[in-house]
Motif scaffolding. Structure first.
Motif, short mmCIF file in Angstrom:
data_model
loop_
_atom_site.label_atom_id
_atom_site.label_comp_id
_atom_site.label_asym_id
_atom_site.label_seq_id
_atom_site.Cartn_x
_atom_site.Cartn_y
_atom_site.Cartn_z
N PRO A 1 0.81 -1.22 0.00
CA PRO A 1 0.00 0.00 0.00
C PRO A 1 0.85 1.28 0.00
N LEU A 2 1.99 1.22 0.66
CA LEU A 2 2.91 2.37 0.66
C LEU A 2 3.45 2.60 -0.75
N PHE A 3 3.87 1.54 -1.42
CA PHE A 3 4.34 1.66 -2.80
C PHE A 3 3.22 2.20 -3.69
N LEU A 4 2.03 1.67 -3.52
CA LEU A 4 0.89 2.08 -4.33
C LEU A 4 0.60 3.56 -4.15
N ASP A 5 0.61 4.01 -2.91
CA ASP A 5 0.26 5.39 -2.60
C ASP A 5 1.38 6.38 -2.94
N ARG A 6 2.63 6.01 -2.74
CA ARG A 6 3.71 6.97 -2.82
C ARG A 6 4.69 6.75 -3.97
N CYS A 7 4.71 5.56 -4.59
CA CYS A 7 5.78 5.24 -5.54
C CYS A 7 5.31 4.91 -6.95
N TYR A 8 4.16 4.23 -7.08
CA TYR A 8 3.76 3.71 -8.38
C TYR A 8 3.50 4.79 -9.43
N ALA A 9 3.18 6.02 -9.03
CA ALA A 9 2.91 7.07 -10.01
C ALA A 9 4.13 7.32 -10.89
N CYS A 10 5.32 7.21 -10.33
CA CYS A 10 6.56 7.44 -11.08
C CYS A 10 7.31 6.15 -11.40
N HIS A 11 7.01 5.09 -10.66
CA HIS A 11 7.75 3.83 -10.83
C HIS A 11 6.78 2.67 -10.94
N GLY A 12 5.75 2.85 -11.77
CA GLY A 12 4.72 1.82 -11.91
C GLY A 12 4.57 1.36 -13.33
N GLU A 13 3.38 0.94 -13.68
CA GLU A 13 3.12 0.37 -15.00
C GLU A 13 3.27 1.40 -16.11
N ARG A 14 2.80 2.62 -15.88
CA ARG A 14 2.80 3.62 -16.94
C ARG A 14 4.12 4.38 -17.07
N ARG A 15 4.79 4.60 -15.96
CA ARG A 15 6.06 5.34 -15.97
C ARG A 15 7.09 4.57 -15.17
N GLN A 16 8.30 4.59 -15.65
CA GLN A 16 9.41 3.95 -14.94
C GLN A 16 10.58 4.93 -14.92
N GLU A 17 10.44 5.99 -14.13
CA GLU A 17 11.53 6.96 -14.04
C GLU A 17 12.79 6.27 -13.54
N SER A 18 13.91 6.66 -14.10
CA SER A 18 15.22 6.07 -13.79
C SER A 18 15.26 4.56 -14.02
N GLY A 19 14.38 4.09 -14.90
CA GLY A 19 14.37 2.67 -15.23
C GLY A 19 13.87 1.77 -14.11
N LEU A 20 13.21 2.34 -13.11
CA LEU A 20 12.76 1.57 -11.95
C LEU A 20 11.26 1.34 -12.00
N ARG A 21 10.87 0.08 -11.86
CA ARG A 21 9.46 -0.30 -11.83
C ARG A 21 9.20 -1.09 -10.56
N LEU A 22 8.29 -0.58 -9.72
CA LEU A 22 8.02 -1.20 -8.43
C LEU A 22 6.76 -2.05 -8.39
N ASP A 23 5.93 -2.00 -9.41
CA ASP A 23 4.68 -2.76 -9.35
C ASP A 23 4.84 -4.22 -9.74
N LEU A 24 6.00 -4.60 -10.25
CA LEU A 24 6.29 -5.99 -10.56
C LEU A 24 7.50 -6.43 -9.76
N ARG A 25 7.37 -7.52 -9.05
CA ARG A 25 8.42 -7.99 -8.15
C ARG A 25 9.77 -8.15 -8.85
N GLU A 26 9.79 -8.85 -9.99
CA GLU A 26 11.05 -9.12 -10.67
C GLU A 26 11.74 -7.83 -11.09
N ALA A 27 10.97 -6.88 -11.63
CA ALA A 27 11.54 -5.61 -12.07
C ALA A 27 12.06 -4.81 -10.88
#
Length: 144
Positions: A27-53
């Motif tokens: 929930p913390l990732f969802l609320d604070r991180c996924y907007a920039c590091h989620g499915e639609r955007r991966q700033e700095s090449g970082l994606r947090l919504d998928l475990r492997e990535a």
């Protein structure tokens, strides 16, 4: 027999770790991180919504050092202790001490992250699907 006891004992530990991730970290990732590091955007090449990535990390290297939160890039950037990177999240308020403490505790406990951790993507969730008019049964008289 001892191997059976150890593997039986590890099951609940992993289950508790998965519950901690799903209850407190995701929930913390969802609320604070996924907007920039989620499915639609991966700033700095970082994606947090998928475990492997997320475990792979981004342009600045590995995100986590399981068991060692003080060496983890994630903790360094959310606390503003990285010498080259700005405090995260860039937009909005910094994480609270309680939120940082939860991240530290999770990483220090091994950063268990269940493979099926990612929430349903908005496009797949029923609430984000466009409503459709159901078909009217053919061959039957409809009272409405």
């Amino acid at each position: 027999m001892s191997a059976l006891l150890i593997s039986a004992a590890m099951g609940p530990v992993r289950t508790r770790a998965a519950e901690v991730f799903q209850r407190e970290i995701e929930p913390l990732f969802l609320d604070r991180c996924y907007a920039c590091h989620g499915e639609r955007r991966q700033e700095s090449g970082l994606r947090l919504d998928l475990r492997e990535a997320a475990l792979k990390g981004g342009d600045h290297g590995a995100l986590l050092v399981p068991g060692r939160s003080s060496d983890s890039l994630l903790v360094k950037v959310v606390t503003g202790q990285h010498p080259e990177l700005p405090r995260m999240p860039k937009k909005g308020e910094p994480l609270s001490e309680a939120e940082v403490s939860r991240l530290r505790a999770w990483i220090d406990a091994g950063a268990e992250w269940p493979a099926a951790a990612a929430k349903a993507r908005p496009a797949e969730h029923w609430a984000f699907r466009a409503p459709r008019r159901p078909s009217v049964p053919s061959g039957a008289e409809h009272p409405i």
